[in-house]
Design a protein around this motif. Structure first.
Motif, short mmCIF file in Angstrom:
data_model
loop_
_atom_site.label_atom_id
_atom_site.label_comp_id
_atom_site.label_asym_id
_atom_site.label_seq_id
_atom_site.Cartn_x
_atom_site.Cartn_y
_atom_site.Cartn_z
N MET A 1 -22.45 6.74 6.14
CA MET A 1 -21.39 5.77 5.90
C MET A 1 -20.12 6.51 5.51
O MET A 1 -20.15 7.45 4.74
CB MET A 1 -21.81 4.81 4.78
CG MET A 1 -20.74 3.81 4.43
SD MET A 1 -21.18 2.72 3.10
CE MET A 1 -22.20 1.58 3.98
N ALA A 2 -18.99 6.11 6.08
CA ALA A 2 -17.71 6.74 5.78
C ALA A 2 -17.29 6.42 4.35
O ALA A 2 -17.54 5.34 3.84
CB ALA A 2 -16.66 6.26 6.76
N GLN A 3 -16.64 7.40 3.75
CA GLN A 3 -16.17 7.21 2.39
C GLN A 3 -14.84 6.47 2.40
O GLN A 3 -13.97 6.72 3.23
CB GLN A 3 -15.99 8.56 1.71
CG GLN A 3 -15.59 8.46 0.26
CD GLN A 3 -15.47 9.83 -0.37
OE1 GLN A 3 -15.65 10.84 0.27
NE2 GLN A 3 -15.15 9.85 -1.65
N GLN A 4 -14.69 5.53 1.48
CA GLN A 4 -13.46 4.76 1.39
C GLN A 4 -12.36 5.61 0.77
O GLN A 4 -12.61 6.39 -0.15
CB GLN A 4 -13.69 3.51 0.54
CG GLN A 4 -12.48 2.61 0.45
CD GLN A 4 -12.76 1.37 -0.36
OE1 GLN A 4 -13.84 1.21 -0.91
NE2 GLN A 4 -11.79 0.50 -0.46
N LEU A 5 -11.14 5.49 1.29
CA LEU A 5 -10.02 6.23 0.73
C LEU A 5 -9.66 5.68 -0.64
O LEU A 5 -9.61 4.47 -0.85
CB LEU A 5 -8.78 6.10 1.63
CG LEU A 5 -8.81 6.81 2.96
CD1 LEU A 5 -7.54 6.50 3.73
CD2 LEU A 5 -8.97 8.29 2.78
N ALA A 6 -9.43 6.58 -1.60
CA ALA A 6 -8.97 6.19 -2.92
C ALA A 6 -7.49 6.54 -3.00
O ALA A 6 -7.13 7.71 -2.99
CB ALA A 6 -9.76 6.92 -4.00
N LEU A 7 -6.64 5.54 -3.06
CA LEU A 7 -5.21 5.77 -3.04
C LEU A 7 -4.69 6.06 -4.44
O LEU A 7 -5.02 5.38 -5.40
CB LEU A 7 -4.48 4.55 -2.47
CG LEU A 7 -4.84 4.16 -1.05
CD1 LEU A 7 -4.01 2.97 -0.63
CD2 LEU A 7 -4.65 5.31 -0.10
N SER A 27 0.60 7.55 0.54
CA SER A 27 -0.62 7.53 -0.27
C SER A 27 -1.87 7.66 0.59
O SER A 27 -2.81 8.35 0.22
CB SER A 27 -0.69 6.24 -1.09
OG SER A 27 0.38 6.17 -1.99
N VAL A 28 -1.88 6.98 1.74
CA VAL A 28 -3.03 7.06 2.64
C VAL A 28 -3.17 8.48 3.19
O VAL A 28 -4.27 9.03 3.24
CB VAL A 28 -2.89 6.04 3.79
CG1 VAL A 28 -3.90 6.30 4.89
CG2 VAL A 28 -3.04 4.63 3.27
N GLY A 33 -6.27 13.84 2.74
CA GLY A 33 -6.07 15.28 2.72
C GLY A 33 -4.98 15.74 3.66
O GLY A 33 -4.96 16.90 4.08
N GLY A 34 -4.06 14.85 4.01
CA GLY A 34 -2.95 15.20 4.89
C GLY A 34 -3.28 15.15 6.37
O GLY A 34 -2.42 15.41 7.20
#
Length: 77
Positions: A1-7, A27-28, A33-34
């Motif tokens: 499962m993909a990890q959700q982005l933490a903004l 922020s995204v 990680g750029g």
């Protein structure tokens, strides 16, 4: 499962920032990680997940509780 982005949307100096000053796109990208491809893939996965959740909720919700409201699954300009 993909990890959700933490903004990270808090300003580093003061610890707070008004929502109107927050650049969510930046922020995204930072949360990914750029890497723009990681950011786009994560946003697409989140949108797909939310469409599924909307479909499930609208399937389980009676017509009376929504007072005739029907969800839209795509953004209308």
């Amino acid at each position: 499962m993909a990890q959700q982005l933490a903004l990270d949307i808090l300003e580093e100096e003061t610890g707070t920032q008004s929502p109107s000053e927050v650049d969510l796109a930046v922020s995204v990208l930072r949360a990914a990680g750029g890497d723009p491809l990681v950011a786009i893939r994560s946003l697409l996965a989140d949108a797909d997940f939310l469409r599924d959740q909307l479909f499930i909720a609208s399937s389980l919700m009676s017509k009376g509780i929504g007072r005739g409201w029907k969800p839209q699954y795509e953004r209308v300009s």
